[in-house]
Design a protein around this motif. Structure first.
Motif, short mmCIF file in Angstrom:
data_model
loop_
_atom_site.label_atom_id
_atom_site.label_comp_id
_atom_site.label_asym_id
_atom_site.label_seq_id
_atom_site.Cartn_x
_atom_site.Cartn_y
_atom_site.Cartn_z
N ARG A 21 44.23 -30.33 13.14
CA ARG A 21 45.62 -30.52 12.72
C ARG A 21 46.56 -29.43 13.24
O ARG A 21 47.66 -29.71 13.70
CB ARG A 21 45.68 -30.57 11.18
N TRP A 22 46.12 -28.19 13.18
CA TRP A 22 47.02 -27.08 13.52
C TRP A 22 46.52 -26.17 14.64
O TRP A 22 47.25 -25.27 15.08
CB TRP A 22 47.28 -26.22 12.28
N GLY A 23 45.31 -26.36 15.11
CA GLY A 23 44.82 -25.56 16.22
C GLY A 23 43.91 -24.42 15.78
O GLY A 23 43.89 -24.01 14.61
N GLY A 24 43.15 -23.90 16.74
CA GLY A 24 42.18 -22.87 16.43
C GLY A 24 42.79 -21.57 15.96
O GLY A 24 42.19 -20.86 15.15
N ARG A 25 43.96 -21.21 16.43
CA ARG A 25 44.60 -19.97 16.00
C ARG A 25 44.86 -19.99 14.50
O ARG A 25 44.55 -19.02 13.79
CB ARG A 25 45.90 -19.74 16.76
N THR A 26 45.40 -21.10 14.01
CA THR A 26 45.66 -21.21 12.58
C THR A 26 44.37 -21.15 11.77
O THR A 26 44.31 -20.52 10.71
CB THR A 26 46.39 -22.53 12.27
N THR A 27 43.32 -21.78 12.29
CA THR A 27 42.03 -21.74 11.60
C THR A 27 41.50 -20.33 11.51
O THR A 27 41.03 -19.89 10.44
CB THR A 27 41.01 -22.63 12.33
N LEU A 28 41.57 -19.58 12.59
CA LEU A 28 41.07 -18.21 12.59
C LEU A 28 41.88 -17.32 11.66
O LEU A 28 41.31 -16.52 10.89
CB LEU A 28 41.11 -17.65 14.01
N ILE A 29 43.19 -17.46 11.67
CA ILE A 29 44.04 -16.66 10.77
C ILE A 29 43.73 -17.01 9.32
O ILE A 29 43.60 -16.12 8.46
CB ILE A 29 45.52 -16.89 11.09
N THR A 30 43.62 -18.31 9.03
CA THR A 30 43.32 -18.74 7.66
C THR A 30 41.99 -18.16 7.18
O THR A 30 41.90 -17.63 6.07
CB THR A 30 43.27 -20.28 7.58
N GLY A 31 40.96 -18.27 8.02
CA GLY A 31 39.66 -17.74 7.64
C GLY A 31 39.70 -16.24 7.39
O GLY A 31 39.12 -15.74 6.42
N ALA A 32 40.39 -15.51 8.26
CA ALA A 32 40.46 -14.06 8.11
C ALA A 32 41.22 -13.66 6.84
O ALA A 32 40.82 -12.72 6.13
CB ALA A 32 41.12 -13.44 9.34
N VAL A 33 42.28 -14.38 6.51
CA VAL A 33 43.05 -14.08 5.29
C VAL A 33 42.22 -14.38 4.04
O VAL A 33 42.20 -13.60 3.08
CB VAL A 33 44.37 -14.87 5.29
N VAL A 34 41.51 -15.52 4.04
CA VAL A 34 40.64 -15.84 2.91
C VAL A 34 39.54 -14.79 2.79
O VAL A 34 39.18 -14.36 1.68
CB VAL A 34 40.03 -17.25 3.09
N LEU A 35 39.00 -14.36 3.91
CA LEU A 35 37.96 -13.33 3.93
C LEU A 35 38.48 -12.03 3.30
O LEU A 35 37.82 -11.42 2.44
CB LEU A 35 37.53 -13.09 5.37
N ALA A 36 39.67 -11.61 3.71
CA ALA A 36 40.26 -10.39 3.15
C ALA A 36 40.55 -10.56 1.66
O ALA A 36 40.27 -9.65 0.86
CB ALA A 36 41.54 -10.04 3.91
N GLY A 37 41.09 -11.72 1.27
CA GLY A 37 41.37 -11.96 -0.14
C GLY A 37 40.12 -11.93 -0.99
O GLY A 37 40.13 -11.42 -2.12
N GLY A 38 39.03 -12.49 -0.45
CA GLY A 38 37.77 -12.47 -1.18
C GLY A 38 37.29 -11.05 -1.46
O GLY A 38 36.82 -10.73 -2.56
N TYR A 39 37.44 -10.17 -0.47
CA TYR A 39 37.02 -8.78 -0.67
C TYR A 39 37.91 -8.05 -1.66
O TYR A 39 37.43 -7.23 -2.46
CB TYR A 39 37.01 -8.03 0.66
N VAL A 40 39.21 -8.32 -1.63
CA VAL A 40 40.10 -7.69 -2.59
C VAL A 40 39.71 -8.09 -4.02
O VAL A 40 39.67 -7.26 -4.93
CB VAL A 40 41.56 -8.06 -2.30
N LEU A 41 39.40 -9.36 -4.22
CA LEU A 41 38.95 -9.82 -5.55
C LEU A 41 37.63 -9.17 -5.94
O LEU A 41 37.40 -8.85 -7.11
CB LEU A 41 38.83 -11.34 -5.56
N ARG A 42 36.77 -8.94 -4.95
CA ARG A 42 35.48 -8.34 -5.25
C ARG A 42 35.62 -6.92 -5.80
O ARG A 42 34.74 -6.44 -6.53
CB ARG A 42 34.60 -8.33 -4.01
N VAL A 43 36.70 -6.24 -5.43
CA VAL A 43 36.92 -4.89 -5.97
C VAL A 43 37.03 -4.93 -7.48
O VAL A 43 36.59 -4.00 -8.19
CB VAL A 43 38.18 -4.28 -5.34
N PHE A 44 37.57 -6.03 -8.00
CA PHE A 44 37.81 -6.13 -9.45
C PHE A 44 36.77 -7.00 -10.17
O PHE A 44 36.63 -6.90 -11.38
CB PHE A 44 39.21 -6.69 -9.69
N LEU A 45 36.07 -7.85 -9.43
CA LEU A 45 35.07 -8.73 -10.05
C LEU A 45 33.68 -8.11 -9.88
O LEU A 45 32.91 -8.46 -8.99
CB LEU A 45 35.11 -10.11 -9.40
#
Length: 682
Positions: free
Chosen positions: A339-363
């Motif tokens: 739908r949006w291309g590989g660049r969008t997919t890579l950015i989305t994955g990296a942001v979710v990855l970073a968000g997951g680690y930020v949550l892990r600091v508190f969980l």
């Protein structure tokens, strides 16, 4: 472009079942991840089992890492040259031999040798992804690549509980027998299900480049993996680090000059490939930090106040949901790419990855929170990993997809190895004593989470600079192939005046809808090969520095060969004069603004000169008359168009000291001009 008698047959592949091909290749990828993690849970026991030290036992992991790093680019290059399925079978045979050797071995040296042979299996993933591009319908490629990438996660997650289960009910030798059995099953399945692609990269294998790259990788990875044992400032660590830099400094110029390089650095330096590979290192770093930190956090004793005291089997089972998340999200990542291309997919994955680690600091308080945090990180990893092969394959020639994916996999491995070193350093430096034993603190794990989150965010920033791409994973390859059509390989030579090869040429093929179909960099002998999705009309564009661009609409209906003649090289011409008279024999040079001389010649009897057109950019054309010392220079900007540049020489230089006045024996400028005019007239 003129048609020539066929020198290469069109590609006629036997039809393969897309579901079976995807399943077999994905299972092969799972085996790769499994055999890399099966040994990890038993590492603390191997010093006793093999009568060795803990440091020496770590070679069971290091040997596999080094072999896989060396084998991945080498095997991937050979796959492009000699057949992808063939090289997959070679890797599986080596994995079986290594597994049998490890199962039968009773000493550290024999088991390490077996683990080293198992490392060749790492090349199965990039080669398998390239087979998917060759064999699957266009609409199935994105989902299949996403699933293949997800197998890294599920294989790694399943390896921990499987190792615990096997070791609890039988001996450690069974771990190798299981690996051998799985590889043997794939050795039978692949020839039955996966057809051999006839896409080939021309040229010979770059043995010198392969040796230099292998030595550089070993010199780099050894201190990364062993630095914590040897000491980061020890003589061995520093010598190997310097050696890796020196070897790479030798390897890069060699690859740029050799006729058929091991790694096409010019293609690797293209913006889409370079940025994707850089993001891959960072994502690989971030991904591996999740597995290393989570398993140790789960197995720490409860008396630390934050550990959970799980055994190997229980900790492995807690990691399984994260692996399953990667498989479940593979269709979603493929849909984002479509739908949006590989660049969008890579950015989305990296942001979710970073968000997951930020949550892990508190969980960190409950087991379910640890599992949830690991699942979120795995989700981001699945999305990001699925985009990388897609971006790489869209930016390189079709005949080089295996070697390009191999380089990308190698750089991901560099990221994971670096993560292993960083995690080990943090966990061994941020410690507290519990019951007289030094154990990592909770802050150590939080530091790891923050570092991995930062790596993921930087990878998202890098991905943001990728050029915009069309949504489909292979849309940059032009129209989809019809069900009853086979891809066609068109080959030929690019020459000047039909004789001399034009080594710097690039051939691009575009369909009549304006989509790029494929492109190829011409080999040193002038040969090229491009892949078309089927019969039809296409536009070919051939360009090379110093030649007029060539374009043509060609009709391809089947077996086809095309030679391209770029004609005579473009020229920079003009006349050298002095006081309106020609200056025969004048030296004419062209220099770039960086200082290099890019051409030199002598003016003819009429003062005329001709220089081959240099590369694009700003240059200086200079003429000098050796007999009088008179010179003249003109700045020119070359844009691939023939130019005429006339030069009129200035006055003769004074050969007097500043305080010395002209005398009768020292002619003035007017006298020199008169003498020059008389000499030219004579």
């Amino acid at each position: 472009m003129t048609a020539a008698p066929t020198t290469r047959a069109a590609l006629h592949r036997r039809r393969a079942n897309p579901t079976l091909v995807t399943t077999v290749l994905a299972l092969t990828g799972t085996i790769v991840a499994l055999q890399q993690t099966l040994m990890v849970p038993l590492l603390p026991e191997f010093p006793t089992l093999l009568h060795t030290t803990a440091e020496d036992a770590s070679w069971l992991v290091t040997a596999t890492l080094l072999t896989s790093a060396v084998a991945t680019p080498v095997v991937s290059r050979l796959a492009d040259m000699h057949g992808k399925r063939r090289m997959m079978l070679v890797c599986l045979v080596l994995q079986i031999l290594g597994s049998v050797l490890g199962a039968l071995g009773g000493t550290l040296a024999v088991v390490v040798a077996g683990r080293a042979l198992q490392g060749f299996a790492a090349a199965l993933i990039p080669v398998g992804i390239s087979i998917m591009r060759d064999e699957l319908p266009r609409e199935r490629v994105g989902g299949a690549v996403a699933l293949m990438s997800a197998t890294l996660g599920i294989g790694s997650a399943a390896g921990l509980p499987l190792a615990g289960l096997i070791s609890a009910h039988t001996s450690w030798h069974a771990l190798f027998w299981v690996s051998a059995a799985m590889a043997a099953a794939m050795l039978v399945a692949i020839p039955l299900v996966v057809p051999e692609s006839t896409l080939r990269t021309p040229g010979s294998f770059d043995g010198v480049g392969a040796v230099l790259l292998s030595l550089a990788l070993v010199a780099f990875l050894l201190p990364v993996t062993k630095g914590s044992h040897w000491g980061w400032t020890s003589e061995t660590t520093l010598v190997l680090a310097v050696a890796s830099v020196v070897l790479l400094a030798i390897w890069v110029p060699w690859e740029l000059r050799t006729r058929t390089p091991m790694v096409d650095l010019r293609t690797a330096a293209r913006k889409p490939v370079l940025l994707t590979n850089l993001a891959s290192v960072l994502v690989g770093f971030s991904m591996y930090g999740n597995m290393l930190s989570t398993t140790q956090l789960l197995q720490l004793p409860e008396r630390t106040g934050f550990g959970f005291g799980l055994d190997v089997l229980q900790a492995g089972l807690a990691m399984v949901p994260g692996g399953l998340m990667m498989v479940l999200l593979s269709p979603a990542s493929a849909a984002i790419t479509r739908r949006w291309g590989g660049r969008t997919t890579l950015i989305t994955g990296a942001v979710v990855l970073a968000g997951g680690y930020v949550l892990r600091v508190f969980l960190v308080d409950h087991l379910w929170q640890i599992v949830l945090g690991a699942m979120l990180v795995s989700a981001g990893t699945a999305i990001a990993y699925a985009a990388m092969p897609t971006l790489i394959m869209a930016a390189v020639p079709i005949t080089e997809t295996a070697s390009a994916n191999g380089l990308n996999s190698l750089l991901r491995a560099v990221g994971t190895s670096s993560a292993s070193a960083v995690v080990a350093m943090i966990l061994t430096t941020t410690v507290s004593r519990v019951g007289g034993v030094a154990l990592p603190t909770l802050d150590a794990f939080k530091h790891i989470f923050w570092v991995c989150a930062l790596a993921a965010l930087v990878s998202a920033l890098v991905a943001a600079f990728l050029p915009s791409a069309r949504p489909s994973p292979v849309s940059s390859r032009g129209r989809a192939r019809a069900e009853d059509e086979d891809e066609i390989v068109v080959a030929g030579r690019v020459t000047a005046t039909g004789v001399r090869p034009v080594r710097s040429a690039v051939v691009t093929v575009i369909d009549l809808d304006g989509d790029q179909v494929d492109w190829a960099r011409v080999e040193p002998d002038g040969s090229y090969a491009i892949v078309l999705p089927g019969p039809g009309d296409y536009v070919t564009v051939t360009a090379a520095d110093g030649w007029e661009p060539h374009s043509e609409v060609v009709h391809v209906s089947g077996t086809h060969a095309q030679d391209i003649d770029l004609g005579d090289r473009l020229q920079l011409a003009g006349q050298v004069t002095a006081d309106g008279l020609p200056v025969p024999g004048a030296l004419v040079t062209m220099t770039a603004l960086t200082g290099q001389v890019s051409g030199a010649t002598r003016a003819g009897a009429d003062g005329g000169y001709v220089l081959p057109l240099s590369t694009h950019g700003r240059h200086v054309v200079t003429a000098a008359d050796p007999s009088t010392g008179r010179t003249g220079s003109v700045g020119v900007t070359l844009t691939g168009v023939e130019r005429r540049v006339d030069l009129d020489l200035g006055p003769a230089p004074r050969h007097t000291k500043p305080d010395q006045q002209p005398t009768d024996q020292q002619p003035t400028d007017q006298h020199a001009a008169a003498e020059l005019a008389a000499r030219a007239t004579t």
